[in-house]
Design a protein around this motif. Sequence first.
Motif, PDB file in Angstrom:
ATOM      1  N   GLY A  71       0.762  -1.228  -0.041  1.00 16.09           N
ATOM      2  CA  GLY A  71      -0.123  -0.025   0.048  1.00 16.09           C
ATOM      3  C   GLY A  71       0.782   1.417   0.112  1.00 16.09           C
ATOM      4  N   SER A  72       1.990   1.112   0.030  1.00 10.22           N
ATOM      5  CA  SER A  72       3.056   2.363  -0.001  1.00 10.22           C
ATOM      6  C   SER A  72       4.410   1.980  -0.796  1.00 10.22           C
ATOM      7  CB  SER A  72       3.440   3.026   1.413  1.00 10.22           C
ATOM      8  OG  SER A  72       4.080   1.836   2.006  1.00 10.22           O
ATOM      9  N   VAL A  73       4.779   3.350  -1.188  1.00 13.33           N
ATOM     10  CA  VAL A  73       6.130   3.050  -1.822  1.00 13.33           C
ATOM     11  C   VAL A  73       7.349   3.277  -1.025  1.00 13.33           C
ATOM     12  CG1 VAL A  73       7.332   3.889  -3.825  1.00 13.33           C
ATOM     13  CG2 VAL A  73       4.739   3.437  -3.987  1.00 13.33           C
ATOM     14  N   ASN A  74       8.271   2.510  -0.765  1.00 14.88           N
ATOM     15  CA  ASN A  74       8.975   2.864   0.157  1.00 14.88           C
ATOM     16  C   ASN A  74      10.546   2.006  -0.151  1.00 14.88           C
ATOM     17  OD1 ASN A  74       8.980   0.081   1.248  1.00 14.88           O
ATOM     18  ND2 ASN A  74       7.220   0.718   2.584  1.00 14.88           N
ATOM     19  N   ASP A  86       6.366  -1.517 -12.434  1.00 18.25           N
ATOM     20  CA  ASP A  86       6.617  -0.761 -13.564  1.00 18.25           C
ATOM     21  C   ASP A  86       6.163   0.565 -13.331  1.00 18.25           C
ATOM     22  OD1 ASP A  86       6.955   0.333 -16.266  1.00 18.25           O
ATOM     23  OD2 ASP A  86       5.451  -0.839 -17.002  1.00 18.25           O
ATOM     24  N   ALA A  87       6.789   1.312 -12.278  1.00 19.11           N
ATOM     25  CA  ALA A  87       6.353   3.002 -11.818  1.00 19.11           C
ATOM     26  C   ALA A  87       6.101   3.674 -12.868  1.00 19.11           C
ATOM     27  CB  ALA A  87       7.311   3.173 -10.772  1.00 19.11           C
ATOM     28  N   ASN A  88       6.907   3.655 -14.076  1.00 15.48           N
ATOM     29  CA  ASN A  88       6.874   4.620 -15.200  1.00 15.48           C
ATOM     30  C   ASN A  88       5.900   3.955 -16.413  1.00 15.48           C
ATOM     31  OD1 ASN A  88       8.391   2.832 -16.444  1.00 15.48           O
ATOM     32  ND2 ASN A  88      10.135   4.284 -16.867  1.00 15.48           N
ATOM     33  N   THR A 142      14.044   5.134 -10.392  1.00 14.48           N
ATOM     34  CA  THR A 142      14.257   6.444 -10.349  1.00 14.48           C
ATOM     35  C   THR A 142      12.818   7.182  -9.833  1.00 14.48           C
ATOM     36  OG1 THR A 142      16.082   6.759 -11.933  1.00 14.48           O
ATOM     37  CG2 THR A 142      14.802   8.712 -11.542  1.00 14.48           C
ATOM     38  N   VAL A 143      11.492   6.558 -10.584  1.00  8.88           N
ATOM     39  CA  VAL A 143      10.158   7.181 -10.391  1.00  8.88           C
ATOM     40  C   VAL A 143       9.923   6.992  -8.833  1.00  8.88           C
ATOM     41  CG1 VAL A 143       7.890   6.676 -10.871  1.00  8.88           C
ATOM     42  CG2 VAL A 143       9.493   6.955 -12.761  1.00  8.88           C
ATOM     43  N   MET A 144      10.254   5.572  -8.397  1.00 18.67           N
ATOM     44  CA  MET A 144       9.921   5.300  -7.037  1.00 18.67           C
ATOM     45  C   MET A 144      10.755   6.181  -6.004  1.00 18.67           C
ATOM     46  SD  MET A 144      10.256   1.106  -7.879  1.00 18.67           S
ATOM     47  CE  MET A 144      10.082   0.651  -6.269  1.00 18.67           C
ATOM     48  N   VAL A 145      12.025   6.270  -6.170  1.00 15.82           N
ATOM     49  CA  VAL A 145      12.641   7.271  -5.148  1.00 15.82           C
ATOM     50  C   VAL A 145      12.113   8.775  -5.186  1.00 15.82           C
ATOM     51  CG1 VAL A 145      14.970   8.332  -4.689  1.00 15.82           C
ATOM     52  CG2 VAL A 145      14.864   5.797  -5.511  1.00 15.82           C
TER      53      VAL A 145
END
Length: 73
Positions: free
Chosen positions: A17-20, A45-47, A58-61
């Motif tokens: 439920g969260s991006v970490n 596949d964040a982008n 990079t998107v996640m950070v």
Amino acid sequence: PINAYEAVVKGDANGDGSVNVTDVTMVVNFIMQNPIDNFDKEAADANQNGEINVADITVMVDKIMNAGIESSN
């Protein structure tokens, strides 16, 4: 059909439920061909370009860093 509770959070590779940093670690392991159980390829596949690679990290950070800024305002 996907309901609101099943919506994919882009970058949430482990589905908690969260991006970490745990999600970043999972993507690194996937890229290094050492995937971990519960790895969600769609969310990783964040982008949303159809590939899982460093660009997704990079998107996640960026999401992680911006979450800290948003919560402090």
